[in-house]
Scaffold this motif. Structure first.
Motif: not given
Length: 478
Positions: A275, A336, A462-463, A465, A467-470
């Motif tokens: 990223k 990833n 992962f699920q 967390e 995310s920045d997108w959300e």
């Protein structure tokens, strides 16, 4: 009688290698020896012993805790190790008990970047001599033995892409520690986007040169060092080798590059898609062929001027395609890595083959009478465990041979074909593995259940967390 002798763990060649190892340790006055084994992620773990103690352990083994096999990619223990069977259903794994690392003396190296240090790769066994079933090098050795029993050897050449950055901030404050810790801040070594230009190579050459020297000093069969398309991205290619060597070479290469770079103020990563603005995905292309142990003849080579591959080769290719979705858990084992499967991107997005076509999952190279005929599988990510990656290839390919499967025609436009799509996520790949009973039978249910348990633990983290997108998508809007 030593543990190695009692259980017949070394071949005559390994016994000879042990003699050479002892002599080298004495002649070069080595001070410490690193005993390492590749874990379920293809990461090296182990212990560093003073040279005299390492020589004592050479045939008797060195203990290590079974919890090493219970870790996900954050190094968290994801099995209830203090319950009956340790969460594995195996009494010997209860209570974080010990197993034995048994050195393979044929893998011994002197590390050129660490003065007075030797290194040897190990296999892992229970106290009664049985191989630990979750040790992936043991699994791969078993797959190779079955292939050898059919009269064949596996030959593989590696093309490995990675990124190398300049370390700006190592993030070593106490609050940066964790599982995982905070990643370092880095800067680029080149802006990229000038594929294979000499100018971009020269910008990265100071770093690439000390990597090249040390990798060659290790005895790895390095063929070329190239700058790739993306910023700070490069590729290392290796001559084809046989059997265990390409997998052993891959784990040593990755570990070596990271250590060499870190000591000099750089950060090397085999993460598929970091990223970092403007960087592009890295892949691991596996060139493979099967050769006769008796004659050395390439089993993929066609004698028919109208066919690119032999009948054996076509069956093997068809097997890779038939099990491609299920095998992605092994070829692309990180969350990833699935961000790489994009149409028109020089990475595959579906299970298809093509003659010398870099858009296809399997690129077929060579032709009638060409002893270098091979299959280049472009599906893998650089973070893959090579023992699982290569095992999945051999098993799937031979299944195609045994069932006389047909791979169909070459795809001239692979991104427009109606072939089965590759999984879009690690979760989908785990489901695909469960839907295809082949690997469960070929690798063993205990191994598949173990590995998918670890992958599901990573997916669940992962699920959980946000995310920045959300945050960008919903926080202000709703």
């Amino acid at each position: 009688m030593s543990f190695v002798e009692r259980h017949g763990l070394w071949s005559p060649e390994q016994k000879d290698a042990a003699v050479r190892l002892r002599r080298l340790v004495e002649e070069q006055k080595l001070e410490v020896i690193r005993l390492s084994f590749p874990d379920q992620h293809g990461i090296l773990r182990g212990k560093t012993l003073v040279a005299s103690e390492a020589m004592r352990c050479l045939e008797s083994g060195c203990t290590i805790t079974t919890t090493m096999f219970a870790k996900d990619t954050s190094h968290k223990t994801v099995f209830p190790v203090f319950t009956a069977g340790g969460g594995f259903g195996i009494p010997e794994m209860e209570g974080a008990a010990d197993v034995l690392m048994i050195p393979d003396p044929s893998t011994f190296r002197v590390l050129p970047w660490s003065a007075g240090t030797g290194w040897v790769l190990c296999d892992v066994h229970f106290a009664d001599g049985r191989p630990v079933p979750f040790a992936t090098r043991n699994l791969y050795k078993g797959v190779l033995a079955k292939l050898n029993a059919r009269g064949y050897d596996f030959v593989a050449g590696l093309e490995v892409e990675c990124h190398i950055f300049k370390l700006e901030e190592t993030r070593m404050a106490p609050e940066d520690a964790g599982q995982p810790g905070r990643p370092p801040d880095v800067s680029l070594l080149s802006h990229g986007y000038q594929y294979l230009t000499e100018q971009r190579y020269d910008q990265m050459e100071p770093v690439l040169e000390f990597i090249r020297r040390d990798v060659l000093a290790l005895g790895l069969p390095l063929r070329s060092v190239e700058v790739e398309y993306g910023p700070s991205q490069c590729e290392f290619t290796f001559q084809p080798t046989v059997g265990l060597m390409p997998a052993d070479g891959m784990v040593l290469f990755r570990s070596a590059v990271k250590q060499i770079c870190h000591r000099r103020g750089y950060h090397a990563t085999f993460m598929c898609r970091p990223k970092i603005p403007n960087v592009v995905s890295s892949g691991w292309h596996l060139h493979q062929s099967i050769v006769s142990r008796d004659t050395g003849q390439n089993a993929f080579m066609s004698s028919d001027p109208n066919e690119t591959l032999s009948l054996f080769g076509r069956g093997y290719l068809a097997g890779l395609l038939a099990h491609a979705r299920a095998a992605t858990v092994f070829t692309t084992p990180t969350i990833n890595g699935y961000k790489r499967y994009r149409s028109y991107s020089l990475a595959p997005d579906r299970a298809i083959w093509g003659r010398d076509n870099r858009g296809a999952m399997i690129r077929v190279l060579g032709g009638p009478g060409d002893s270098a005929t091979r299959l280049e599988n472009r599906v893998g990510e650089p973070a893959a465990n090579p023992y699982l990656y290569m095992s999945s290839q051999i098993l799937a390919g031979l299944d195609g041979v045994d069932r006389a499967l047909d791979p169909g025609p070459s795809a001239d436009t692979p991104y427009e074909s109606d072939a089965v799509l590759l999984p879009k996520s690690l979760r989908e790949a785990v489901f695909a593995l469960k839907d295809d009973p082949f690997f469960r039978e070929a690798m063993g249910a205990i191994m598949v259940d173990y590995y998918t348990h670890i992958k599901n633990a990573e997916i669940d983290r992962f699920q959980a967390e946000v995310s920045d997108w959300e945050q960008r998508e919903y926080f202000e809007m709703f």
